[in-house]
Write a protein that holds these residues in place. Structure first.
Motif, PDB file in Angstrom:
ATOM      1  N   ILE A   1      58.124  33.580  29.997  1.00 20.67           N
ATOM      2  CA  ILE A   1      58.086  34.362  31.232  1.00 20.67           C
ATOM      3  C   ILE A   1      57.291  33.575  32.269  1.00 20.67           C
ATOM      4  O   ILE A   1      56.393  32.798  31.917  1.00 20.67           O
ATOM      5  CB  ILE A   1      57.466  35.756  30.974  1.00 20.67           C
ATOM      6  N   SER A   2      57.626  33.768  33.527  1.00 21.19           N
ATOM      7  CA  SER A   2      56.933  33.007  34.571  1.00 21.19           C
ATOM      8  C   SER A   2      55.479  33.467  34.696  1.00 21.19           C
ATOM      9  O   SER A   2      55.147  34.631  34.460  1.00 21.19           O
ATOM     10  CB  SER A   2      57.642  33.163  35.915  1.00 21.19           C
ATOM     11  N   SER A   3      54.646  32.548  35.086  1.00 18.92           N
ATOM     12  CA  SER A   3      53.227  32.869  35.239  1.00 18.92           C
ATOM     13  C   SER A   3      53.003  33.838  36.395  1.00 18.92           C
ATOM     14  O   SER A   3      52.042  34.615  36.384  1.00 18.92           O
ATOM     15  CB  SER A   3      52.417  31.597  35.436  1.00 18.92           C
ATOM     16  N   THR A   4      53.890  33.822  37.376  1.00 19.59           N
ATOM     17  CA  THR A   4      53.776  34.763  38.491  1.00 19.59           C
ATOM     18  C   THR A   4      53.995  36.192  38.011  1.00 19.59           C
ATOM     19  O   THR A   4      53.265  37.113  38.399  1.00 19.59           O
ATOM     20  CB  THR A   4      54.787  34.411  39.596  1.00 19.59           C
ATOM     21  N   ALA A   5      54.983  36.399  37.143  1.00 17.84           N
ATOM     22  CA  ALA A   5      55.238  37.742  36.596  1.00 17.84           C
ATOM     23  C   ALA A   5      54.072  38.223  35.745  1.00 17.84           C
ATOM     24  O   ALA A   5      53.705  39.405  35.785  1.00 17.84           O
ATOM     25  CB  ALA A   5      56.524  37.739  35.784  1.00 17.84           C
ATOM     26  N   VAL A   6      53.464  37.320  34.999  1.00 13.67           N
ATOM     27  CA  VAL A   6      52.295  37.686  34.193  1.00 13.67           C
ATOM     28  C   VAL A   6      51.129  38.066  35.102  1.00 13.67           C
ATOM     29  O   VAL A   6      50.422  39.053  34.839  1.00 13.67           O
ATOM     30  CB  VAL A   6      51.902  36.531  33.244  1.00 13.67           C
ATOM     31  N   ALA A   7      50.933  37.328  36.172  1.00 18.22           N
ATOM     32  CA  ALA A   7      49.856  37.647  37.118  1.00 18.22           C
ATOM     33  C   ALA A   7      50.105  38.990  37.783  1.00 18.22           C
ATOM     34  O   ALA A   7      49.173  39.788  37.963  1.00 18.22           O
ATOM     35  CB  ALA A   7      49.730  36.545  38.166  1.00 18.22           C
ATOM     36  N   ILE A   8      51.363  39.277  38.134  1.00 14.44           N
ATOM     37  CA  ILE A   8      51.691  40.571  38.735  1.00 14.44           C
ATOM     38  C   ILE A   8      51.380  41.696  37.755  1.00 14.44           C
ATOM     39  O   ILE A   8      50.779  42.715  38.125  1.00 14.44           O
ATOM     40  CB  ILE A   8      53.164  40.599  39.184  1.00 14.44           C
ATOM     41  N   ALA A   9      51.761  41.516  36.489  1.00 15.80           N
ATOM     42  CA  ALA A   9      51.497  42.551  35.477  1.00 15.80           C
ATOM     43  C   ALA A   9      49.994  42.737  35.257  1.00 15.80           C
ATOM     44  O   ALA A   9      49.500  43.874  35.215  1.00 15.80           O
ATOM     45  CB  ALA A   9      52.182  42.182  34.164  1.00 15.80           C
ATOM     46  N   ALA A  10      49.259  41.639  35.130  1.00 11.51           N
ATOM     47  CA  ALA A  10      47.819  41.730  34.855  1.00 11.51           C
ATOM     48  C   ALA A  10      47.074  42.368  36.020  1.00 11.51           C
ATOM     49  O   ALA A  10      46.261  43.288  35.825  1.00 11.51           O
ATOM     50  CB  ALA A  10      47.253  40.338  34.562  1.00 11.51           C
ATOM     51  N   PHE A  11      47.337  41.901  37.223  1.00  8.96           N
ATOM     52  CA  PHE A  11      46.639  42.463  38.379  1.00  8.96           C
ATOM     53  C   PHE A  11      47.127  43.874  38.696  1.00  8.96           C
ATOM     54  O   PHE A  11      46.371  44.690  39.223  1.00  8.96           O
ATOM     55  CB  PHE A  11      46.772  41.552  39.599  1.00  8.96           C
ATOM     56  N   GLY A  12      48.383  44.175  38.381  1.00  4.40           N
ATOM     57  CA  GLY A  12      48.890  45.537  38.561  1.00  4.40           C
ATOM     58  C   GLY A  12      48.199  46.513  37.628  1.00  4.40           C
ATOM     59  O   GLY A  12      47.838  47.626  38.028  1.00  4.40           O
ATOM     60  N   LEU A  13      48.016  46.112  36.367  1.00  2.00           N
ATOM     61  CA  LEU A  13      47.296  46.971  35.415  1.00  2.00           C
ATOM     62  C   LEU A  13      45.840  47.152  35.839  1.00  2.00           C
ATOM     63  O   LEU A  13      45.278  48.244  35.733  1.00  2.00           O
ATOM     64  CB  LEU A  13      47.374  46.378  34.009  1.00  2.00           C
ATOM     65  N   ASN A  14      45.230  46.088  36.314  1.00  2.00           N
ATOM     66  CA  ASN A  14      43.850  46.173  36.781  1.00  2.00           C
ATOM     67  C   ASN A  14      43.740  47.110  37.973  1.00  2.00           C
ATOM     68  O   ASN A  14      42.872  47.980  38.030  1.00  2.00           O
ATOM     69  CB  ASN A  14      43.348  44.776  37.149  1.00  2.00           C
ATOM     70  N   SER A  15      44.621  46.937  38.925  1.00  3.25           N
ATOM     71  CA  SER A  15      44.599  47.778  40.119  1.00  3.25           C
ATOM     72  C   SER A  15      44.903  49.229  39.769  1.00  3.25           C
ATOM     73  O   SER A  15      44.339  50.156  40.352  1.00  3.25           O
ATOM     74  CB  SER A  15      45.619  47.246  41.122  1.00  3.25           C
TER      75      SER A  15
END
Length: 190
Positions: free
Chosen positions: A156-170
């Motif tokens: 999976i792209s690192s951008t999608a992982v960052a979106i998921a991680a920061f989305g869960l945090n937010s």
């Protein structure tokens, strides 16, 4: 007595700011001062002929900055990399913000429903655990765990992982903001 202490603290802080400003001015603009010894006497003189020919530290910094800026952005076309990085950052910010609002609103609704009616006990426990864990760990640790542990075996792209991680945090923070906002409203107004 308290007013005198506050005034003394302000006076000391103003004095320190003035000394800092003067030392910076002395560092960047005062010509070199030389001590000359002649016949048991010491004289301090300001020699401006040498300092005009030699650039001072600030001028060297500005010239070095100009050269590096020109090399980075004009000759080597690295501005494209900076622009691409900015666009990826904005994409991560936008999509993780939307994901965080959605997750936060759902989690807040679950928590608020349990607080008012006592229903959804299992979902409330999961939501509490999620909020406690996410708010209790740094976002960098969450990002690393999401990328290297959760999505390690998935391509999976690192951008999608960052979106998921920061989305869960937010989402955890938004959940508490929304839940506390709803709890602040009187029961008759809901």
């Amino acid at each position: 007595m308290k007013i005198m202490r506050v005034s003394a603290v302000r006076a000391v802080s103003v004095l320190l700011m003035l000394l800092t400003a003067l030392s910076l001015c002395a560092l960047f603009s005062v010509p070199a001062i030389r001590v000359q010894a002649a016949d048991d006497t010491v004289a301090v003189s300001s020699d401006t002929s040498e300092t005009e020919a030699e650039p001072n530290a600030f001028e060297e910094f500005i010239e070095d900055f100009k050269q590096k800026f020109e090399r980075t952005f004009i000759r080597e076309d690295r501005w494209k990399m900076f622009l691409n990085g900015l666009l990826v950052t904005l994409k991560i910010t936008l999509f993780s913000g939307v994901l965080g609002v959605v997750i936060g609103a759902l989690t807040a609704a679950i928590r608020f429903t349990y607080d008012k009616t006592g229903r959804l006990g299992i979902l409330n426990a999961i939501a509490k655990l999620y909020i406690t864990v996410i708010r209790g760990t740094p976002s960098t640790v969450q990002l690393l765990i999401t990328y290297y542990v959760i999505f390690a075996s998935v391509n999976i792209s690192s951008t999608a992982v960052a979106i998921a991680a920061f989305g869960l945090n937010s989402g955890a923070y938004v959940a508490e903001i929304v839940r506390s906002g709803m709890a602040a409203v009187d029961g008759g107004q809901l």
